[in-house]
Design a protein around this motif. Structure first.
Motif, PDB file in Angstrom:
ATOM      1  N   ILE A  61       5.538  -2.316  15.211  1.00  0.00           N
ATOM      2  CA  ILE A  61       5.421  -2.785  13.831  1.00  0.00           C
ATOM      3  C   ILE A  61       4.203  -3.694  13.732  1.00  0.00           C
ATOM      4  O   ILE A  61       4.019  -4.597  14.549  1.00  0.00           O
ATOM      5  CB  ILE A  61       6.680  -3.581  13.422  1.00  0.00           C
ATOM      6  CG1 ILE A  61       7.929  -2.724  13.599  1.00  0.00           C
ATOM      7  CG2 ILE A  61       6.551  -4.093  11.989  1.00  0.00           C
ATOM      8  CD1 ILE A  61       9.232  -3.509  13.534  1.00  0.00           C
ATOM      9  N   ALA A  64       0.534  -3.916   7.437  1.00  0.00           N
ATOM     10  CA  ALA A  64      -0.001  -2.712   6.810  1.00  0.00           C
ATOM     11  C   ALA A  64      -1.435  -2.954   6.352  1.00  0.00           C
ATOM     12  O   ALA A  64      -1.831  -4.097   6.079  1.00  0.00           O
ATOM     13  CB  ALA A  64       0.867  -2.317   5.617  1.00  0.00           C
ATOM     14  N   GLU A  65      -2.181  -1.889   6.260  1.00  0.00           N
ATOM     15  CA  GLU A  65      -3.528  -1.970   5.686  1.00  0.00           C
ATOM     16  C   GLU A  65      -3.409  -2.421   4.236  1.00  0.00           C
ATOM     17  O   GLU A  65      -2.364  -2.240   3.598  1.00  0.00           O
ATOM     18  CB  GLU A  65      -4.209  -0.591   5.754  1.00  0.00           C
ATOM     19  CG  GLU A  65      -4.399  -0.061   7.156  1.00  0.00           C
ATOM     20  CD  GLU A  65      -5.455  -0.823   7.928  1.00  0.00           C
ATOM     21  OE1 GLU A  65      -6.451  -1.265   7.317  1.00  0.00           O
ATOM     22  OE2 GLU A  65      -5.283  -0.986   9.153  1.00  0.00           O
ATOM     23  N   ALA A  68      -2.092   0.136   1.766  1.00  0.00           N
ATOM     24  CA  ALA A  68      -0.977   0.950   2.254  1.00  0.00           C
ATOM     25  C   ALA A  68       0.310   0.647   1.484  1.00  0.00           C
ATOM     26  O   ALA A  68       0.455  -0.399   0.865  1.00  0.00           O
ATOM     27  CB  ALA A  68      -0.758   0.701   3.740  1.00  0.00           C
ATOM     28  N   GLU A  69       1.241   1.553   1.585  1.00  0.00           N
ATOM     29  CA  GLU A  69       2.568   1.380   1.005  1.00  0.00           C
ATOM     30  C   GLU A  69       3.360   0.429   1.903  1.00  0.00           C
ATOM     31  O   GLU A  69       3.389   0.585   3.120  1.00  0.00           O
ATOM     32  CB  GLU A  69       3.244   2.753   0.950  1.00  0.00           C
ATOM     33  CG  GLU A  69       4.534   2.782   0.227  1.00  0.00           C
ATOM     34  CD  GLU A  69       5.111   4.188   0.124  1.00  0.00           C
ATOM     35  OE1 GLU A  69       6.320   4.282  -0.117  1.00  0.00           O
ATOM     36  OE2 GLU A  69       4.371   5.183   0.293  1.00  0.00           O
ATOM     37  N   THR A  73       3.548  -1.530   8.644  1.00  0.00           N
ATOM     38  CA  THR A  73       3.609  -0.134   9.067  1.00  0.00           C
ATOM     39  C   THR A  73       4.316  -0.103  10.408  1.00  0.00           C
ATOM     40  O   THR A  73       4.020  -0.915  11.287  1.00  0.00           O
ATOM     41  CB  THR A  73       2.193   0.463   9.201  1.00  0.00           C
ATOM     42  OG1 THR A  73       1.544   0.383   7.929  1.00  0.00           O
ATOM     43  CG2 THR A  73       2.252   1.912   9.644  1.00  0.00           C
ATOM     44  N   HIS A  75       5.477   2.404  13.572  1.00  0.00           N
ATOM     45  CA  HIS A  75       5.294   3.688  14.251  1.00  0.00           C
ATOM     46  C   HIS A  75       6.500   3.898  15.160  1.00  0.00           C
ATOM     47  O   HIS A  75       6.680   3.171  16.134  1.00  0.00           O
ATOM     48  CB  HIS A  75       3.990   3.700  15.044  1.00  0.00           C
ATOM     49  CG  HIS A  75       2.791   3.537  14.177  1.00  0.00           C
ATOM     50  ND1 HIS A  75       2.136   4.603  13.609  1.00  0.00           N
ATOM     51  CD2 HIS A  75       2.143   2.428  13.752  1.00  0.00           C
ATOM     52  CE1 HIS A  75       1.135   4.162  12.878  1.00  0.00           C
ATOM     53  NE2 HIS A  75       1.119   2.843  12.945  1.00  0.00           N
ATOM     54  N   VAL A  85       6.023   7.783  10.945  1.00  0.00           N
ATOM     55  CA  VAL A  85       5.418   6.571  10.404  1.00  0.00           C
ATOM     56  C   VAL A  85       6.331   6.073   9.298  1.00  0.00           C
ATOM     57  O   VAL A  85       6.697   6.830   8.378  1.00  0.00           O
ATOM     58  CB  VAL A  85       3.999   6.831   9.868  1.00  0.00           C
ATOM     59  CG1 VAL A  85       3.442   5.578   9.194  1.00  0.00           C
ATOM     60  CG2 VAL A  85       3.081   7.289  10.994  1.00  0.00           C
ATOM     61  N   HIS A  87       7.203   2.901   6.420  1.00  0.00           N
ATOM     62  CA  HIS A  87       6.705   1.789   5.619  1.00  0.00           C
ATOM     63  C   HIS A  87       7.803   0.740   5.637  1.00  0.00           C
ATOM     64  O   HIS A  87       8.988   1.083   5.599  1.00  0.00           O
ATOM     65  CB  HIS A  87       6.415   2.251   4.199  1.00  0.00           C
ATOM     66  CG  HIS A  87       5.587   3.495   4.148  1.00  0.00           C
ATOM     67  ND1 HIS A  87       4.238   3.504   4.418  1.00  0.00           N
ATOM     68  CD2 HIS A  87       5.927   4.781   3.907  1.00  0.00           C
ATOM     69  CE1 HIS A  87       3.782   4.737   4.320  1.00  0.00           C
ATOM     70  NE2 HIS A  87       4.790   5.536   4.025  1.00  0.00           N
ATOM     71  N   TRP A  97      13.001  -0.304   5.351  1.00  0.00           N
ATOM     72  CA  TRP A  97      11.991   0.648   5.776  1.00  0.00           C
ATOM     73  C   TRP A  97      12.291   1.985   5.111  1.00  0.00           C
ATOM     74  O   TRP A  97      13.426   2.268   4.745  1.00  0.00           O
ATOM     75  CB  TRP A  97      11.834   0.747   7.289  1.00  0.00           C
ATOM     76  CG  TRP A  97      13.003   1.181   8.118  1.00  0.00           C
ATOM     77  CD1 TRP A  97      13.792   0.387   8.893  1.00  0.00           C
ATOM     78  CD2 TRP A  97      13.508   2.520   8.287  1.00  0.00           C
ATOM     79  NE1 TRP A  97      14.749   1.147   9.518  1.00  0.00           N
ATOM     80  CE2 TRP A  97      14.599   2.447   9.169  1.00  0.00           C
ATOM     81  CE3 TRP A  97      13.148   3.774   7.777  1.00  0.00           C
ATOM     82  CZ2 TRP A  97      15.326   3.578   9.546  1.00  0.00           C
ATOM     83  CZ3 TRP A  97      13.865   4.887   8.154  1.00  0.00           C
ATOM     84  CH2 TRP A  97      14.940   4.788   9.036  1.00  0.00           C
ATOM     85  N   ARG A  99      10.539   6.250   4.590  1.00  0.00           N
ATOM     86  CA  ARG A  99       9.533   7.246   4.946  1.00  0.00           C
ATOM     87  C   ARG A  99       9.680   8.450   4.037  1.00  0.00           C
ATOM     88  O   ARG A  99      10.738   8.662   3.427  1.00  0.00           O
ATOM     89  CB  ARG A  99       9.638   7.643   6.411  1.00  0.00           C
ATOM     90  CG  ARG A  99      10.874   8.417   6.755  1.00  0.00           C
ATOM     91  CD  ARG A  99      10.946   8.726   8.256  1.00  0.00           C
ATOM     92  NE  ARG A  99      11.934   9.744   8.509  1.00  0.00           N
ATOM     93  CZ  ARG A  99      11.719  11.053   8.433  1.00  0.00           C
ATOM     94  NH1 ARG A  99      10.526  11.522   8.134  1.00  0.00           N
ATOM     95  NH2 ARG A  99      12.689  11.914   8.677  1.00  0.00           N
TER      96      ARG A  99
END
Length: 145
Positions: A61, A64-65, A68-69, A73, A75, A85, A87, A97, A99
């Motif tokens: 974890i 997030a950019e 990004a949502e 983020t 993985h 991936v 969110h 979270w 997806r």
């Protein structure tokens, strides 16, 4: 603006009880840990359940950019060689979270967990889309170990 340090209340070792009557009759025990990687910019989450029907998983974890949502983020990787991936957000003690399906054989999924005021318990539920409708999949209660 959310910061990766906002996840501090989740850091630690948790016992878990999975209640998944759609999948198994008995509740399934397991454990989950969340820990900082060096420099505390990434969180490593690990989980394992006593029933092999539930895969062993790891999640990395990070923040997030900007466009990004979600706030974070995640993985996800598991013992079935599945990767996804996710969110994620963690605000006011509510951990979420979600997806989106990545193909025709995949499905949308979401999770919501509420951290108790004393920080010792998370009550959570997971949902997925089946035949175009959101359905309840299972619940997990995490207790700080």
């Amino acid at each position: 603006m959310p910061d990766i340090k906002d996840l501090e209340p989740l850091i630690g070792r948790w016992s878990q009880v999975v209640d998944a009557p759609r999948h198994v009759e008995q509740k399934v025990k397991g454990e989950m840990t969340l820990e900082w990687l060096r420099d505390e910019r990434v969180v490593l989450q690990r989980s394992i359940a006593e029933n092999p029907m539930f895969p062993e998983g790891v999640v990395l974890i990070m923040a997030a950019e900007e466009d990004a949502e979600g706030d974070f983020t995640a993985h996800y990787f598991d013992s079935r060689a599945v990767s996804r991936v996710l969110h994620m957000s963690f605000q006011e003690g509510v951990w979420k979270w979600w997806r989106h399906a990545s193909g025709p054989d995949d499905f949308d999924q979401r999770f919501e967990g509420k951290l108790s005021e004393d920080g010792k318990r998370i009550d959570s539920s997971c949902y997925l889309v089946e035949e175009g409708e959101w359905i309840h999949d299972f619940d997990v209660i995490y207790t700080r170990a």
